[in-house]
Design a protein around this motif. Structure first.
Motif, PDB file in Angstrom:
ATOM      1  N   ARG A 442       8.057  -6.608 -23.063  1.00  0.00           N
ATOM      2  CA  ARG A 442       8.375  -5.327 -21.915  1.00  0.00           C
ATOM      3  C   ARG A 442       9.412  -4.186 -21.676  1.00  0.00           C
ATOM      4  NH1 ARG A 442       9.459  -3.518 -16.412  1.00  0.00           N
ATOM      5  NH2 ARG A 442       7.574  -2.091 -15.867  1.00  0.00           N
ATOM      6  N   TYR A 443       8.972  -3.293 -22.049  1.00  0.00           N
ATOM      7  CA  TYR A 443       9.060  -1.668 -22.823  1.00  0.00           C
ATOM      8  C   TYR A 443       9.158  -0.443 -22.232  1.00  0.00           C
ATOM      9  CZ  TYR A 443       4.779  -1.124 -25.558  1.00  0.00           C
ATOM     10  OH  TYR A 443       3.990  -0.659 -26.130  1.00  0.00           O
ATOM     11  N   PRO A 444       9.742   0.244 -22.158  1.00  0.00           N
ATOM     12  CA  PRO A 444       9.225   2.134 -21.448  1.00  0.00           C
ATOM     13  C   PRO A 444       8.249   2.407 -21.561  1.00  0.00           C
ATOM     14  CG  PRO A 444      11.611   2.013 -22.769  1.00  0.00           C
ATOM     15  CD  PRO A 444      11.203   0.332 -23.377  1.00  0.00           C
ATOM     16  N   PRO A 445       7.566   3.209 -21.088  1.00  0.00           N
ATOM     17  CA  PRO A 445       6.716   3.467 -21.238  1.00  0.00           C
ATOM     18  C   PRO A 445       6.598   4.861 -22.279  1.00  0.00           C
ATOM     19  CG  PRO A 445       7.263   5.082 -19.285  1.00  0.00           C
ATOM     20  CD  PRO A 445       7.808   3.654 -19.814  1.00  0.00           C
ATOM     21  N   ASP A 446       6.455   4.250 -23.148  1.00  0.00           N
ATOM     22  CA  ASP A 446       7.174   5.045 -25.399  1.00  0.00           C
ATOM     23  C   ASP A 446       6.462   4.286 -25.585  1.00  0.00           C
ATOM     24  OD1 ASP A 446       7.629   8.347 -25.640  1.00  0.00           O
ATOM     25  OD2 ASP A 446       8.497   6.413 -27.254  1.00  0.00           O
ATOM     26  N   PRO A 447       5.654   4.806 -26.474  1.00  0.00           N
ATOM     27  CA  PRO A 447       5.352   4.290 -28.127  1.00  0.00           C
ATOM     28  C   PRO A 447       5.982   3.121 -29.172  1.00  0.00           C
ATOM     29  CG  PRO A 447       4.445   6.288 -28.567  1.00  0.00           C
ATOM     30  CD  PRO A 447       5.292   6.332 -27.135  1.00  0.00           C
ATOM     31  N   ASP A 448       7.341   4.095 -28.818  1.00  0.00           N
ATOM     32  CA  ASP A 448       8.798   4.095 -29.366  1.00  0.00           C
ATOM     33  C   ASP A 448       9.432   2.911 -29.149  1.00  0.00           C
ATOM     34  OD1 ASP A 448      11.455   3.770 -31.611  1.00  0.00           O
ATOM     35  OD2 ASP A 448      12.061   5.771 -30.162  1.00  0.00           O
ATOM     36  N   LEU A 449       8.828   1.403 -30.802  1.00  0.00           N
ATOM     37  CA  LEU A 449       9.358   0.155 -30.545  1.00  0.00           C
ATOM     38  C   LEU A 449      10.201   0.418 -32.020  1.00  0.00           C
ATOM     39  CD1 LEU A 449       5.823  -0.916 -30.672  1.00  0.00           C
ATOM     40  CD2 LEU A 449       7.281  -1.443 -28.313  1.00  0.00           C
ATOM     41  N   LYS A 450      11.025   1.058 -31.851  1.00  0.00           N
ATOM     42  CA  LYS A 450      12.118   1.020 -32.729  1.00  0.00           C
ATOM     43  C   LYS A 450      13.437  -0.150 -32.754  1.00  0.00           C
ATOM     44  CE  LYS A 450      15.734   4.318 -35.193  1.00  0.00           C
ATOM     45  NZ  LYS A 450      16.217   5.143 -35.575  1.00  0.00           N
ATOM     46  N   ALA A 451      13.779  -0.008 -31.241  1.00  0.00           N
ATOM     47  CA  ALA A 451      14.296  -1.280 -30.383  1.00  0.00           C
ATOM     48  C   ALA A 451      14.231  -3.044 -31.393  1.00  0.00           C
ATOM     49  CB  ALA A 451      14.960  -1.343 -29.407  1.00  0.00           C
ATOM     50  N   TYR A 452      13.123  -2.680 -31.602  1.00  0.00           N
ATOM     51  CA  TYR A 452      12.045  -4.962 -31.458  1.00  0.00           C
ATOM     52  C   TYR A 452      11.535  -5.155 -33.064  1.00  0.00           C
ATOM     53  CZ  TYR A 452      11.714  -3.429 -26.704  1.00  0.00           C
ATOM     54  OH  TYR A 452      12.240  -2.504 -25.735  1.00  0.00           O
ATOM     55  N   MET A 453      11.921  -3.267 -33.596  1.00  0.00           N
ATOM     56  CA  MET A 453      11.263  -3.958 -35.273  1.00  0.00           C
ATOM     57  C   MET A 453      11.939  -3.741 -36.297  1.00  0.00           C
ATOM     58  SD  MET A 453       7.381  -4.013 -34.753  1.00  0.00           S
ATOM     59  CE  MET A 453       6.611  -4.783 -32.798  1.00  0.00           C
ATOM     60  N   HIS A 454      13.034  -2.362 -36.013  1.00  0.00           N
ATOM     61  CA  HIS A 454      13.756  -1.511 -37.012  1.00  0.00           C
ATOM     62  C   HIS A 454      14.473  -2.544 -37.502  1.00  0.00           C
ATOM     63  CE1 HIS A 454      16.520   1.311 -38.804  1.00  0.00           C
ATOM     64  NE2 HIS A 454      15.689   2.414 -38.947  1.00  0.00           N
ATOM     65  N   SER A 455      14.786  -2.750 -38.442  1.00  0.00           N
ATOM     66  CA  SER A 455      16.012  -3.458 -39.835  1.00  0.00           C
ATOM     67  C   SER A 455      17.679  -3.452 -39.063  1.00  0.00           C
ATOM     68  CB  SER A 455      16.504  -2.539 -41.023  1.00  0.00           C
ATOM     69  OG  SER A 455      14.645  -2.973 -41.914  1.00  0.00           O
ATOM     70  N   ASP A 456      17.663  -2.280 -38.606  1.00  0.00           N
ATOM     71  CA  ASP A 456      19.567  -2.182 -38.092  1.00  0.00           C
ATOM     72  C   ASP A 456      19.508  -3.105 -36.420  1.00  0.00           C
ATOM     73  OD1 ASP A 456      19.515   0.190 -39.823  1.00  0.00           O
ATOM     74  OD2 ASP A 456      19.255   1.791 -38.386  1.00  0.00           O
ATOM     75  N   PHE A 457      18.092  -3.499 -36.186  1.00  0.00           N
ATOM     76  CA  PHE A 457      18.734  -4.080 -34.950  1.00  0.00           C
ATOM     77  C   PHE A 457      18.178  -5.611 -35.519  1.00  0.00           C
ATOM     78  CE2 PHE A 457      17.294  -0.434 -33.557  1.00  0.00           C
ATOM     79  CZ  PHE A 457      19.300   0.531 -33.350  1.00  0.00           C
ATOM     80  N   ALA A 458      18.394  -6.212 -36.546  1.00  0.00           N
ATOM     81  CA  ALA A 458      17.824  -7.893 -37.405  1.00  0.00           C
ATOM     82  C   ALA A 458      19.114  -8.013 -36.774  1.00  0.00           C
ATOM     83  CB  ALA A 458      17.193  -7.167 -38.325  1.00  0.00           C
TER      84      ALA A 458
END
Length: 543
Positions: A442-458
C-alpha cells in the motif's frame, strides 16, 4: 461476479489529481473538507474502542520491523509533517504550510509552534532534522520507508520552526511521502542512541506528539492508548484506544460480532456475508492504493528469466481467487499503479489470463521440462523446487494454498512454509532469505513507485524482489522529477506497460478494502482504514 467500487472514492481521487499542482511551487493551503459520514445519534465524550492487530508492534515508524501491525498504532501516537487529507491531497499536520523553489530542489516547511511531545518537551525543527538526517538518510541503518527519500540530500533546521529539504533532483510527490508512515521521532530521546535497539522506546514507552499516548503494553495481549489532553489539535473525544493482539482472522470476526472489537479492515473477506447480516455492524467498501503480489527472489539466477515469471503469472487463476477467497472485492492487476489513481492508471498493458498450457510452454522455452515423468519440470537433473514463505495474516494462507496448487499443476515443486507475521518480516524483508513469497504493498496517493521497483533499492529497501532494469529506472526517475500531470501520465503509462511485460512482481489484484465497524461509532471519515486513523481524535461513540 461482484465488483464493489464506490463512486465517491473515484470522484475524490480524480479531484486530488486535478489539484496535483499543490505538490509543486504554490504554498500549501489549509486542509480541504472531505465527506463526513452521516450520524444517526448524539455524540458522547469518552468511551473506548478496540482494534485488532496480528502481532506485537514496534513503536517506531522508521524501524525495519515496523509494518502493518505497527503502522496502525504509530499513526495515532506520532505525527508527520503532512497527513492524507480527507480529499486525499496531502494536508497539514506538524507542518502548517510548505512551498518549493522554482527548480524543485528545495522544499520549505513551516512548522506549528504549539506542539509538545508526550513527555512535555517542545517539538521543534531540530526534531525533524534529526529524524531525517540521522535516521532516514543514514544508509547504514536501512530505515523503513527510506526508499521514498533517495533524492533528499539533507534536511536543515532554518530556525526553530522552519525546516528545509534539500534535494539532488525534484520529487513531485514529497508531501505525499511525508504523509505515509514517515512520522517524526524525538531528538531528545534518540540522540546518541541506537535507534533500533532502544527497547525502552521501541517496545515499552514511546513518546510522540499524537492525539493518544501509551498507557500500557502487555506483549502478546494488548496495547492501550489514552487521550493526550495536551494535543495541539482538537482533543480526542474517546478516552482510550485498545489494540488487541489477535493473530487469527476468525477471532477478529467473532469479536466484532460480539462487540469486543470496534473497527478494522477485514483481512479475511470470506466472512463478509455473515457480517453483513449481523445487527449493529456496518460494512463499507473503500478503494485503496494497494496491490497484491507474488514475488520471487531475482537474486537467484533461475528467477531472472522473465519467461519463468510470465509462466507463473499465466499459471494462476486470479479471477477464481478473487471470486472465492476475496468474495469479489478486487480486480485483476497486471501492473503496480492502481485504478484508484484514475488519472494515471491504464489497463492497456500485457494481459495474463489463466492459461496453464501457456505457462508450461514458457517454462519449456526457459529450459524447464519434465524429462523424467515425475510431474515436475527439471533442468540439468534438478527439479524446479521453490520454498514458498508466508506470514500468517488474514486470508494470505488460504490464497497461498491456491497459488501453490496452481504452480504445482504446471510442474513447479512448491513447498508452503507458513510462519508468524514478525518472523516473516525478519526472514523476507530484513534478511532477504527467501525464494518466493506473497503479500501486498500500500503506498501514498501518487503513482511514483520508485521505492518498490528502482534498482537503487534492490538490496536494501522496498524492492524486495531485487528487480533491476535500466529502462524502468529511467522511467521512474523521470516520473518522480516532473510535476506536470500530462507528462507524468505519458511516463507512467509507459512504465505500466514495462511492468506488465517484465513482471518485477507477479501482480495479482487490486483489492478493495472491506471496512467493518460497530454501528455506534461515528465521526470516521470515508477513507481507507489506515487513513482514517489520522483523524481518530474525531471519532466518537453515539448514545
Amino acid at each position: 461476479m461482484r465488483r464493489k467500487w464506490w463512486l465517491f472514492v473515484t470522484i475524490v481521487v480524480m479531484t486530488m489529481f486535478l489539484a496535483a499542482c499543490a505538490y509543486g511551487g504554490d504554498e500549501a493551503s489549509e486542509e480541504a473538507e472531505g465527506a463526513e459520514p452521516e450520524s444517526s445519534g448524539e455524540s458522547t465524550e469518552g468511551g473506548s474502542i478496540s482494534i485488532p492487530i496480528v502481532a506485537d508492534p514496534t513503536f517506531n515508524p522508521w524501524h525495519p520491523n515496523a509494518y502493518a501491525e505497527s503502522n496502525v498504532i504509530n499513526r495515532v501516537i506520532f505525527d508527520g509533517l503532512t497527513k492524507p487529507g480527507k480529499d486525499l491531497v496531502p494536508a497539514p499536520d506538524l507542518a502548517e504550510s510548505w512551498e518549493t523553489s522554482e527548480d524543485g530542489l528545495t522544499w520549505t516547511f513551516n512548522l506549528r509552534q504549539d506542539v509538545k511531545w508526550h513527555d512535555g518537551e517542545d517539538f521543534t525543527a531540530e526534531d525533524v532534522a534529526f529524524t531525517f538526517n540521522e535516521i532516514t538518510l543514514n544508509e547504514e541503518l536501512g530505515a523503513n520507508s527510506a526508499s521514498y527519500f533517495g533524492q533528499v540530500e539533507s534536511v536543515e533546521a532554518v530556525d526553530e520552526y522552519t525546516v528545509q529539504f534539500n534535494l539532488s533532483s525534484p520529487v513531485a510527490a514529497l508531501p505525499a511521502y511525508l504523509s505515509f508512515n514517515t512520522e517524526v521521532i524525538p531528538e531528545h530521546i534518540f540522540q546518541g542512541q541506537d535507534p533500533w535497539n532502544l527497547t525502552s522506546f521501541n517496545k515499552e514507552n514511546p513518546v510522540g506528539t499524537g492525539p493518544f499516548k501509551i498507557k500500557s503494553y502487555t506483549s502478546g495481549q494488548s496495547v492501550v492508548l489514552e487521550r493526550n489532553d495536551d494535543y495541539f489539535g482538537d482533543t480526542a473525544k474517546l478516552d482510550e484506544v485498545e489494540y488487541k493482539i489477535l493473530p487469527d482472522a476468525n477471532t477478529h470476526v467473532a469479536q466484532l460480532l460480539s462487540g469486543e472489537l470496534s473497527i478494522f479492515a477485514l483481512d479475511d473477506t470470506s466472512a463478509v456475508e455473515r457480517i453483513e447480516s449481523a445487527d449493529g455492524v456496518d460494512v463499507n467498501g473503500r478503494d485503496t492504493n494497494r496491490f497484491f503480489w507474488l514475488i520471487v527472489n531475482q537474486q537467484q539466477e533461475r528467477f531472472q528469466d522473465v519467461k519463468v515469471r510470465q509462466a507463473m503469472e499465466y499459471a494462476m487463476d486470479r479471477e477464481n481467487i478473487i471470486d472465492t477467497v476475496l468474495q469479489g472485492y478486487g480486480t485483476i492487476a497486471n501492473a503496480g499503479i492502481t485504478p484508484a489513481l484514475s488519472e494515471y492508471y491504464t489497463d492497456d498493458v500485457k494481459q495474463y489470463p489463466y492459461d496453464p498450457e501457456q505457462a508450461k510452454q514458457l517454462l519449456a522455452e526457459a529450459g524447464w521440462e519434465d524429462t523424467d515423468g515425475d510431474g515436475f519440470v527439471d533442468k540439468d537433473g534438478e527439479n524446479f523446487e521453490i520454498v514458498f514463505d508466508i506470514g500468517i495474516q488474514g486470508d494470505l494462507e488460504a490464497i497461498a494454498q491456491l497459488v501453490q496448487q496452481y504452480l504445482i499443476d504446471v510442474g513447479l515443486d512448491v513447498e508452503l512454509n507458513t510462519m508468524d507475521w514478525n518472523t516473516m518480516i525478519d526472514k523476507v524483508v530484513i534478511q532477504r532469505d527467501y525464494a518466493m513469497t506473497l503479500n501486498w504493498w500500500r503506498y501514498p496517493p501518487d503513482p511514483d513507485l520508485k521505492a518498490y521497483m528502482h534498482s537503487d533499492f534492490a538490496d536494501q529497501g522496498n524492492n524486495i524482489p531485487a528487480y533491476r532494469s535500466d529502462e524502468m529506472d529511467r522511467l521512474l526517475e523521470a516520473g518522480a522529477e516532473t510535476s506536470s500531470v500530462e507528462e507524468r501520465k505519458e511516463i507512467y503509462t509507459e512504465a505500466q506497460k514495462l511492468m506488465a511485460e517484465e513482471l518485477p512482481y507477479m501482480f495479482l489484484w487490486y483489492p478493495q478494502e472491506v471496512q467493518v465497524k460497530r454501528s455506534n461509532i461515528s465521526g470516521v471519515p470515508e477513507l481507507a482504514f489506515g487513513d482514517t486513523l489520522h483523524y481518530i481524535q474525531e471519532w466518537y461513540m453515539e448514545e
